[in-house]
Design a protein around this motif. Structure first.
Motif: not given
Length: 287
Positions: A248-264, A37-45
């Motif tokens: 999901m990736a561009v419109g909502q900018f949910d990069l984590g779910p979008a990355a999981a979606f793309s791999l699925v 879960d990435i909030f910014d380049p320095a903050t991720r969980y």
């Protein structure tokens, strides 16, 4: 003792490096995003499989996946037989053969966004030839408001754009069949159907495998044409997996779910392609 020369591998090395740069590295980046879960380049969980669990439970994935399978099935059921029929009707030699090859290649040279724009204008009831003609005949046609009209238009657009690929592949396969088979069929007075059933279709098996695989993967990843034509509408009627992923990736900018979606998404394409390949090559392995 014969000494093997492995210097040729140095010629393959640039290809491996190019593939690693253009495919493997971006994929590993997507895998990294899918477990964090990435909030910014320095903050991720690190979140593990939470994004995958969320995506697999998302009704948007289920709806768009069903639409995608129905669309790909319709594409294959129409384009494969139609491409074979066109290839069988094309002349084998002379200037007409060259002309047919040129005409069949023209739709393949048109960019995807241009194809969507062409059919967007072509289907309009006010200025489009097809839309105006259908409404003049008393057929209520509006691909922007009617779900069935949108589906049929997207399907016809894809058939118009890509059937040429199947036809050209089948035509090349037919031309590669030795003439001795046809001579034997004429001696046995075999019918046209018998020639097709026992000579042409078995010899086209490898070509048809390539055609089915290419058309399935292309149709399963379709994005630009329906996006330009209908924007995914009316409602979500023509919103396929690629458009859902983009939203999901561009419109909502949910990069984590979008990355999981793309791999699925990638694994679904890989699995279904493997099933196609296994089913179509099963007979050869059992012989």
């Amino acid at each position: 003792m014969k000494v093997q020369n492995n210097k040729a591998w140095w010629l393959v090395l640039p290809v491996f490096l190019l593939v690693a740069f253009s495919a493997i590295v971006p994929m590993m980046t997507v895998v990294n995003y899918s477990v964090q879960d990435i909030f910014d380049p320095a903050t991720r969980y690190f979140v593990g499989v939470d994004w995958y669990r969320q995506v697999l439970q998302d009704p948007r994935l289920h709806d768009s996946l069903l639409r995608q399978f129905v669309f790909s099935a319709c594409v294959l059921l129409i384009e494969i037989p139609l491409g074979i029929a066109i290839a069988l009707c094309m002349p084998t030699r002379g200037r007409w053969a060259s002309l047919c090859l040129i005409l069949m290649a023209i739709p393949l040279l048109i960019p995807w966004n241009v194809v969507g724009t062409i059919w967007q204008i072509f289907g309009r009831a006010d200025i489009g030839l097809m839309g105006w003609a259908l409404n003049s005949l008393g057929i209520s046609y509006n691909y922007a408001a009617n779900t069935m009209d949108a589906w049929v238009t997207v399907l016809i657009m894809d058939v118009w754009h890509w059937t040429s690929l199947v036809a050209l592949l089948c035509y090349s396969g037919l031309r590669a069949i030795p003439d001795v088979y046809y001579q034997a069929a004429r001696i046995d007075r075999a019918s046209n159907w018998a020639v097709f059933r026992h000579i042409q279709l078995p010899k086209l098996k490898s070509v048809l495998l390539i055609a089915v695989m290419l058309r399935f993967m292309d149709s399963f990843m379709i994005y630009t044409e329906p996006f330009v034509l209908t924007g995914g509408g009316p409602g979500n009627a023509t919103t396929f997996l690629s458009q859902t992923l983009t939203q999901m990736a561009v419109g909502q900018f949910d990069l984590g779910p979008a990355a999981a979606f793309s791999l699925v998404y990638f694994l679904i394409i890989l699995l279904v392609s493997w099933l196609f390949y296994t089913a179509m090559t099963h007979d050869d392995k059992t012989r």
